[in-house]
Scaffold this active site. Sequence first.
Site, mmCIF file in Angstrom:
data_model
loop_
_atom_site.group_PDB
_atom_site.id
_atom_site.type_symbol
_atom_site.label_atom_id
_atom_site.label_comp_id
_atom_site.label_asym_id
_atom_site.label_seq_id
_atom_site.Cartn_x
_atom_site.Cartn_y
_atom_site.Cartn_z
ATOM 1 N N HIS A 150 0.805 -1.229 0.000
ATOM 2 C CA HIS A 150 0.000 0.000 0.000
ATOM 3 C C HIS A 150 0.838 1.279 0.000
ATOM 4 C CE1 HIS A 150 0.912 0.112 4.320
ATOM 5 N NE2 HIS A 150 0.405 1.320 4.355
ATOM 6 N N HIS A 177 0.750 9.875 -3.646
ATOM 7 C CA HIS A 177 1.523 8.646 -3.450
ATOM 8 C C HIS A 177 0.665 7.398 -3.694
ATOM 9 C CE1 HIS A 177 -0.242 8.733 0.678
ATOM 10 N NE2 HIS A 177 -0.108 7.436 0.608
#
Length: 591
Positions: free
Chosen positions: A114, A141
């Site tokens: 993640h 991100h």
Amino acid sequence: MERGDTESIHDDTEQPADLDVVQRCIKDPIHDYIPIHTSLSRFIDTKQFQRLRHIKQLGTTSYVWPGGSHTRFEHCLGVAYLARLMADHFKNSQPELRLTDRDVSCVEIAGLCHDLGHGPWSHVWDGLFIPVALKGKQWKHEEGSEMMFDYLVRENDITISVKDQLFIKALIAGDPSRSPDEKPFLFDIVANRRNGLDVDKFDYIHRDSHMVGEPIHLSLVRLVNSARVLDNQICYDIKDANHLYEICNARFKLHKIFYNHKSAKAIEYMIIDALLAAEPHMHIAERVFDPEEFLYLTDDIMPRIQSTREPELAEARAIFDRIDTRNLYKCVDYKAIAWPMRKIFRENVTPKRIVEAARALSVGHLTPTVEDSDASSVSSTSNVTLEISDVIVDFATMHYGMKEKNPLDFVRFYSKRRPNQSDKAQSGDYSGVMPQYFAEDLLRVYTKKSQFFGLVQAGYRAILASMPDQLEASPPPETLAASGVVGPTPPATEAPSTPTQTHSRTGSFTLLTGGGISASAGGEVINTPFSNNSFTTVPPSFAPRSPSQGSRKLRRHESGSSLKRLREELETGSESGYVDGGGKKKKKQKM
């Protein structure tokens, strides 16, 4: 057959035995031994994931708390472990959910991957650098994580179906609409957009607090065992409501005390200025769109720039050198702002307005105080003009996880007597002691040049002094309520603890000596959101010295009487006084 179109190894009925074997265990300071299955090792043992060893989890926080130097690598291992733990718990405790080994494996991989897209110094990169360096372009991100995940799968010949790839990326984003055929509650495990309570948060709260030396202990196994899926969402036992509330409060505490520490923030802005200075020569920002370039974009970009000799990078090197010598940007003032007041502060407190107000004060060529950094910098003050670029205004929003709202209002609970029935908890079910708003803004004003410390503060406070006039011109009701000028009307059934006073809708504001603000309500003086911070008040000529520069300054004054006089001033403090915000004359204190 194309590599991306191969049949899924994550079959809905069973998984190949060799992929479900625990290949090794990794010792972790938070979760003890983390079992690593063969299926996960394929992702861990890649350049794309190993890159996270070179990105600090807490960005610049380790400059203040040296123990907080852990990386995204170990955090992602912890999230993967908790993700599998929770998915396995649902699979074993609620067989009616029909979870498969493939579901569990995809959730675990999503937890592991993640944060693949974090840039140097984590949130400093996409939160501060990219918006300035790539104006007009959008990049977060989370997008980088999806890009690097695809790159990892492609470059390492990992056999996985397109459907599973899309599912894992949707799990990372916490967006069930991207994989509508999957079980909705699985999207709340890694990135819970419903209430913010997910295994990512469980790990970083426990890990970050432990590493900085102020551990916040979470009963993670209890929380996992408490979780239960009802109505396609993750619910918890009502007995654990207080614990969940404390987790939300712990998030706020970490942001306020550690992540947004004034010196860590100053270093963040110095890093951004250095990268922006290097950008025309190195073209750093554009690398976020190329996974092969992004692979080597990590925290070590700082020593790489420092090791160069090109004249084009001299400015960037100088800023990084200031960080190493602790010659940081200075925080001249700060204020915690109530949630309803954030808009008026963000509109009025800007670098441009602070500089305009400072110039309007007509302070002239300032006479340096004994705290000034050194004679050379003081004598040059008359030749240096305060510019807009010398001032930074930072607004940090800190909250419990759902901005101004209580995250527990979005969590459903069950009880042991009704384990299959969920409902929302009322405040009295777990606590009656709660803030009115679960968020606030922390305003800080910085100067890049220490000789302007006092002048920048004076300009900022001049803006505070002018803001009540704007509030009186058009007072939003919630803004007045938050200011303390207009008190909230108690319910008719509630007896007031003190005699009721009648307040006007627009309080009468009065300027205090030194620019402070008070509100007159029934003859009583009340502090308002525009009051000065009495703990940070300095004279306009004040210029602080860096903590590490004291000995260097003494060596520069080794001329007999000058050295003696400087030492006497440092030991006893200057006898000249200044007027503080309350109009009292104070002796200057030793710093």
